[in-house]
Design an enzyme around this catalytic site. Sequence first.
Site, PDB file in Angstrom:
ATOM      1  N   GLU A  84     -53.033  84.812 -18.107  1.00 18.07           N
ATOM      2  CA  GLU A  84     -53.273  83.581 -18.866  1.00 18.07           C
ATOM      3  C   GLU A  84     -53.898  83.837 -20.227  1.00 18.07           C
ATOM      4  O   GLU A  84     -53.781  83.008 -21.133  1.00 18.07           O
ATOM      5  CB  GLU A  84     -54.157  82.615 -18.060  1.00 18.07           C
ATOM      6  CG  GLU A  84     -55.603  83.036 -17.868  1.00 18.07           C
ATOM      7  CD  GLU A  84     -55.852  83.884 -16.631  1.00 18.07           C
ATOM      8  OE1 GLU A  84     -57.008  83.943 -16.169  1.00 18.07           O
ATOM      9  OE2 GLU A  84     -54.888  84.507 -16.134  1.00 18.07           O
ATOM     10  N   HIS A 139     -55.319  89.165 -15.705  1.00 21.85           N
ATOM     11  CA  HIS A 139     -55.358  87.761 -16.131  1.00 21.85           C
ATOM     12  C   HIS A 139     -54.268  87.498 -17.170  1.00 21.85           C
ATOM     13  O   HIS A 139     -54.530  87.529 -18.378  1.00 21.85           O
ATOM     14  CB  HIS A 139     -56.726  87.420 -16.716  1.00 21.85           C
ATOM     15  CG  HIS A 139     -57.818  87.325 -15.712  1.00 21.85           C
ATOM     16  ND1 HIS A 139     -58.204  86.131 -15.140  1.00 21.85           N
ATOM     17  CD2 HIS A 139     -58.602  88.285 -15.148  1.00 21.85           C
ATOM     18  CE1 HIS A 139     -59.189  86.351 -14.281  1.00 21.85           C
ATOM     19  NE2 HIS A 139     -59.440  87.660 -14.266  1.00 21.85           N
ATOM     20  N   CYS A 161     -56.064  87.650 -10.018  1.00 21.75           N
ATOM     21  CA  CYS A 161     -57.337  88.344  -9.836  1.00 21.75           C
ATOM     22  C   CYS A 161     -57.828  88.210  -8.390  1.00 21.75           C
ATOM     23  O   CYS A 161     -57.283  88.824  -7.492  1.00 21.75           O
ATOM     24  CB  CYS A 161     -58.359  87.834 -10.856  1.00 21.75           C
ATOM     25  SG  CYS A 161     -59.803  88.923 -11.013  1.00 21.75           S
TER      26      CYS A 161
END
Length: 547
Positions: free
Chosen positions: A514, A512, A388
């Site tokens: 994750e 993102h 990001c």
Amino acid sequence: MNNKKLKSKFIFITGGVVSSLGKGITAASIGNILKNRGFKVSIQKLDPYINIDPGTMSPYQHGEVFVTNDGAETDLDLGHYERFLDENMSKSSNITAGQIYQSVINKEREGKYLGKTVQVIPHITEEIKKKIIKAAIVHQSDIVIVEIGGTVGDIESAPFLEAIRQFRYEVGYHNVLYLHTTLVPYLKKAQEIKTKPTQHSVKELRALGIQPQILVLRSEISINKEIKNKIASLCDINPQAIFEALDVDILYQIILNLFEQRIDHFILNHFQLPNNIQIDLKDWRSLINCIQNLKEKVVIGLVGKYVILHDAYLSIVESLKHAAYYYNSDIEIKWIDSEKLNSTNVKTLLNDCDGILVPHGFGPRAIEGKILAIQYAREQKIPFFGICFGMQLAVVEYARNVLFLDGANSTEIDEKTPHPVITKKIKNSNLGGTLRLGSYRCCLQKNSKSEAIYQQTTIYERHRHRFEMNPSYVSLFEKNNDFLVSGFNPEKNLAEIIELKNHPWFMAVQFHPEFLSRPLKPHPLFKSFVEAALLKNGKNIKKSKLS
């Protein structure tokens, strides 16, 4: 509330004595076990704060903001839910008091209450119950686990507790189960377990009209049968319905601990649901065994501006762990405050890192330290992963130090920069609700590192950003045959992934990743990054039995 067609069962989880007891982990662990038993399970978090969502809350106050596929900015507990269940949550999975009050006030303004006095009971409580029902319908759940944020006794939680009290009356005794988590302190000096806090917590809950059917006791030592019988007698609870949640070194051990205590049997018997499927959770046993016998170690430098509170990067840390375990490796996160990173200490702080990760963030504070870390990783050929804001600053660093665009910057940092390599398209005076949120398509360049990692050319990833790479600069960046925009969104023509061809592993993404990593299914980007970090110092790459 119309419940005639409702077939879902509901588990309401409350907490007492202190906050941060692990209600979310308890909810996720029970959900995991019930899913393995063949039930469709969803989890919902009810947060009593007045904010509409945590999107504009400080990371120091709230920790990470977890983003769902449909673009909800939610509590970090939803990350635990998704990782434990391997199921996607949604906007209906996290409801705040702010959302409830906003909805009721809007209805009042629209005249939907027909001139009645709008009150907490019934209007606020009815709205809460509708949100719970909606979550069951949206996810088509057999069992909905609802975690009530905060602690019993908090004034903010009162409407939520009243709503769930009414819920059992309206949907039926065998369709609702109340589970209460409490702390059972152990006084080391006296070598004594104290039950009084639990007794008072249950007493307070019962005074609100809720009789818990299950107690989960958080403790640092095992609780013997005599203590459990004492608690059962004083709290009017079946001794067989008292379970312990011992402190553990490995988070996922809680799943097995509750499973071995047969908590699922008690729940299913109460709900009058089939209880004849035998499961052993062997994949989770294998994961825990792997973590207990790791062969290598990888050091990742995480250069961020919120590193004082590790929960601000919770999903990133968990994703790094998933990838490291995949390679039978332990992982050390070296937390580096980007505000304290400068040209005189950058080598000292980063030299022992096998990989460097620069995560998300907002605002101008401490960005120069991040840019220094990116430059060091690029020049020293250390595996680098930007996420990001980390991608945006990688673009800025490359513009300044490789393309020699003096003063290049993001317009978030410098609105008058002569080279706005990072820009914002949406202009709005409000911060809430103006981000690009949720899952979007990304097309990968053929024969790129990105395509090789993902093993496909079209992916979907979750986003949370307001700024992006300026499309008018892309051709200039790609002229030198090193910088490649290897992933882009075709609908908006946005750069989503950048990579350097002449670097062992230098990748940065606008999204993102994750949020999509799972303990048993690590995200491909994190796997590739950790593999590159292990290879940097010639460490043995050996996949675990999980792979």
